[in-house]
Design a protein around this motif. Sequence first.
Motif, PDB file in Angstrom:
ATOM      1  N   LEU A 128     -35.413  28.753  79.139  1.00 11.74           N
ATOM      2  CA  LEU A 128     -34.852  30.043  78.755  1.00 11.74           C
ATOM      3  C   LEU A 128     -34.844  31.005  79.943  1.00 11.74           C
TER       4      LEU A 128
ATOM      5  N   ASN B 183     -28.662  44.622  79.255  1.00  6.83           N
ATOM      6  CA  ASN B 183     -28.533  43.233  78.829  1.00  6.83           C
ATOM      7  C   ASN B 183     -29.906  42.619  78.599  1.00  6.83           C
TER       8      ASN B 183
ATOM      9  N   VAL C  63     -31.538  43.837  75.320  1.00 10.97           N
ATOM     10  CA  VAL C  63     -30.970  43.219  74.117  1.00 10.97           C
ATOM     11  C   VAL C  63     -31.436  41.777  73.979  1.00 10.97           C
ATOM     12  N   LEU C  64     -31.360  41.018  75.078  1.00  9.14           N
ATOM     13  CA  LEU C  64     -31.754  39.606  75.013  1.00  9.14           C
ATOM     14  C   LEU C  64     -33.250  39.478  74.679  1.00  9.14           C
TER      15      LEU C  64
ATOM     16  N   ILE D  15     -33.776  39.923  71.024  1.00  9.28           N
ATOM     17  CA  ILE D  15     -33.372  38.731  70.266  1.00  9.28           C
ATOM     18  C   ILE D  15     -34.463  37.669  70.343  1.00  9.28           C
ATOM     19  N   VAL D  16     -34.935  37.420  71.562  1.00  7.46           N
ATOM     20  CA  VAL D  16     -35.921  36.369  71.769  1.00  7.46           C
ATOM     21  C   VAL D  16     -37.240  36.719  71.071  1.00  7.46           C
TER      22      VAL D  16
ATOM     23  N   PHE E 147     -36.911  36.113  67.394  1.00  5.59           N
ATOM     24  CA  PHE E 147     -36.931  34.670  67.159  1.00  5.59           C
ATOM     25  C   PHE E 147     -38.358  34.143  67.186  1.00  5.59           C
TER      26      PHE E 147
ATOM     27  N   LEU F   6     -38.467  37.865  80.579  1.00  7.12           N
ATOM     28  CA  LEU F   6     -37.007  37.740  80.472  1.00  7.12           C
ATOM     29  C   LEU F   6     -36.311  38.985  81.016  1.00  7.12           C
TER      30      LEU F   6
END
Lengths: 448, 448
Positions: B322, B366, B369-370, B373-374, B377, B395
Amino acid sequence: MPFELSKEYFTQLEKAIEAQDEAFIQESMNELYPADIANVLYELDDDDARYILGLLDKETGAEVVSNLNAYWRADFLKDFDSAQIAQFINYIDSDDAADILNEQPGKVREEVIALLENREKARYIIDLLHYEEDTAGGLMAKELVKCNINWTVVQCVDEIRRQAEKVDRFNSVYVIDDQGILKGRVSLKKIVLSKANTRVSDIYDDDVVSVESHQLAEEVADIMQRYDLESIPVVNVRGKLLGRITIDDIVDVITEQADLDRQAMTGLSGDTEDDDTVLDSVKARLPWLTIGVAGSLIAARFMGLFENEIILAPALAFFVTLIGGTGGNVGIQSSSVILQSLANKSVLETSTVQRLIRVLLIGLLNGFVLSCIVFAFNIAFGTDLRLAMVVSVALISVVLVASFTGTVTPLILDKFGVNPAVASGPFITTANDILGIAVYFMTARLLL
Amino acid sequence: MPFELSKEYFTQLEKAIEAQDEAFIQESMNELYPADIANVLYELDDDDARYILGLLDKETGAEVVSNLNAYWRADFLKDFDSAQIAQFINYIDSDDAADILNEQPGKVREEVIALLENREKARYIIDLLHYEEDTAGGLMAKELVKCNINWTVVQCVDEIRRQAEKVDRFNSVYVIDDQGILKGRVSLKKIVLSKANTRVSDIYDDDVVSVESHQLAEEVADIMQRYDLESIPVVNVRGKLLGRITIDDIVDVITEQADLDRQAMTGLSGDTEDDDTVLDSVKARLPWLTIGVAGSLIAARFMGLFENEIILAPALAFFVTLIGGTGGNVGIQSSSVILQSLANKSVLETSTVQRLIRVLLIGLLNGFVLSCIVFAFNIAFGTDLRLAMVVSVALISVVLVASFTGTVTPLILDKFGVNPAVASGPFITTANDILGIAVYFMTARLLL
């Protein structure tokens, strides 16, 4: 001499704008070509740009407008009223005029067309608005010089004189019959060298490449490039001459296509520019990044199934990047080669089976060499022999799998009418990451 | 109509070759344009191709040869003797003739030039061989129509008549003074419409864009594209007219550049084609793959330093892909945007600092946001909270780092004269992989 905009010039110009020094501005704009003036306008704020445009003579102003970048122009023209836009359009060729109006709201479009003094141009534009933008019809201009096959050279010269104002550059006159069907062309060179009473039918060239109005811009570009054409006539299905496309528009088509391919390959959506707003840039980049992240999360879940192996041999984890990364790189290389051959359309298609055998052979060789390098490295640095074997076996398998998917994916996308360049982007990288990890840990479970 | 080579046609043609059915072959070739015949030849073995070329009339044969792909032609012409090559060259424009001879060994080159019947062409070619291939001088043809500024239109028409055989397509005549200095041009249209005794000096256009012979092909392409030119005169440093470049050659320059960029971005060396031999393909692909593998091995060694962390929390390893993959994708996106703006050269350069601030801002959004999401999850699938935090913090850091390197690397490469498209390839992906892993495990050590 081509013009380079310097910081000094620009500072001078801004001062002149502030001081409303019209003489200086007009003089300095006189030295520039319209394409250069367009570049100057981009750097100014809208009010200043409008001010400068207003100082130019009408024809130059119109040429500047037709040279502007479509996105910038659509926005810039919002502050003009329809009568002002119609002023410009009067001096602009029908193809560019239709493009400009297509960028504007329907109401403005109708108003401008109604306001045009030149009614022939209005008819031309209305006609052109019917065609899809990315077809021959959407690219063509209605302005062209044509003559009847039964005319003499002197009649032809009279026609050139009549059309000369409207048509800027041409090196041949299209020849049509009484029904308007395209029969061929006669070059200006021949007209210059022929006697006045020579019949056009005796000197014209009946072997002329044309395209039909519904053909795609890309096809037109292929044809003009293949036959080294400077312009190409456009006909309807019955062969009636409708317009012509000049190479400068095709050069733009080719450049745009290359840009779009590059953006697709690198996972940017839409038409991205360096000077988009931050939010537009985020929107262009986020979708593909999210897909990549989603893929990696799947890969993470998948690796979770092999937690025991990692606890037994933590060094297994060290090579995850090697396997995933190499798979990604091989996949991109393979798809790039296929993309190139899809773009250049080799005439006789190699059969898919032959191609796959070739690709797998290349993959086998590359995979073998890389596996040897990695194996030597692992032994040199004292990695456990069995682990070193797992890594090398997995690596060669991954290279084979990635060669296969990298070749097949663009072919499948192309078949379904999706731009195959997309396949070179994050999509194929992510797919190969997951596949690579699967292959790697399966091999590990088998061999450890 | 443009021609598509079908399997049926090809089978028929092969039968005709076997039966030596010259009538059929000549008739079917008569229907094709030289560019199409070239495409037919590629699909035949060399003996058959030579046989067909021999059946064409001399001029068509020469046009076919000048249409052939350079690589294929260099090899194909090896089986011809110098006298045969000279036969072709007699009918080929000086720019293409010089290209063809440049592909041949020095001995053949000298022999062919010595054998040329047309001594003027021989002089042209000798002159052109001096220029670097990728400069204006290397692209130009010597064939052009020029007239003296003191002439009348009728003298000009006489000159056109004299040159008409040699120069295929032109829509303007270049105007020079007694010293051969380029003064401007007069369009064929004007010549057609002017009286015979009009002086050229009264009708010529003194505002003509030209390039100097040493300018790079890419610059010429930029200029012709910017000003929508169909041809451009080439002058020496003193302004003397040397030759002209036509847009068809520039279209080829643009297409080749796009292909090379794409190959550089996907880590292919040299000019790669789908139908290279397997060994050539391996050679084109292996160097970048090896660099990628070397980078991953460094990353593996680096991860070795964090073996304890992995033993403590094996799940740490799950997210290596990832982190590395997202870093690679972000890096490629950022470099692609920079590539585009380097290619289109925005007139006033945005300062590097401004650009970096923008890029980092985009990266921050960016990355945020990512990361969210991660994180969502990971929480949903019951990952340890502290690990989930490590992954998300790493990240966002990686996205920032990759945005920075993806922006800076092409700018630096460009400054040092390296094709910046290389930076979008495996190089930047690998660099970001290593950086990403470094950032990830450092974060892990700090937070766990």
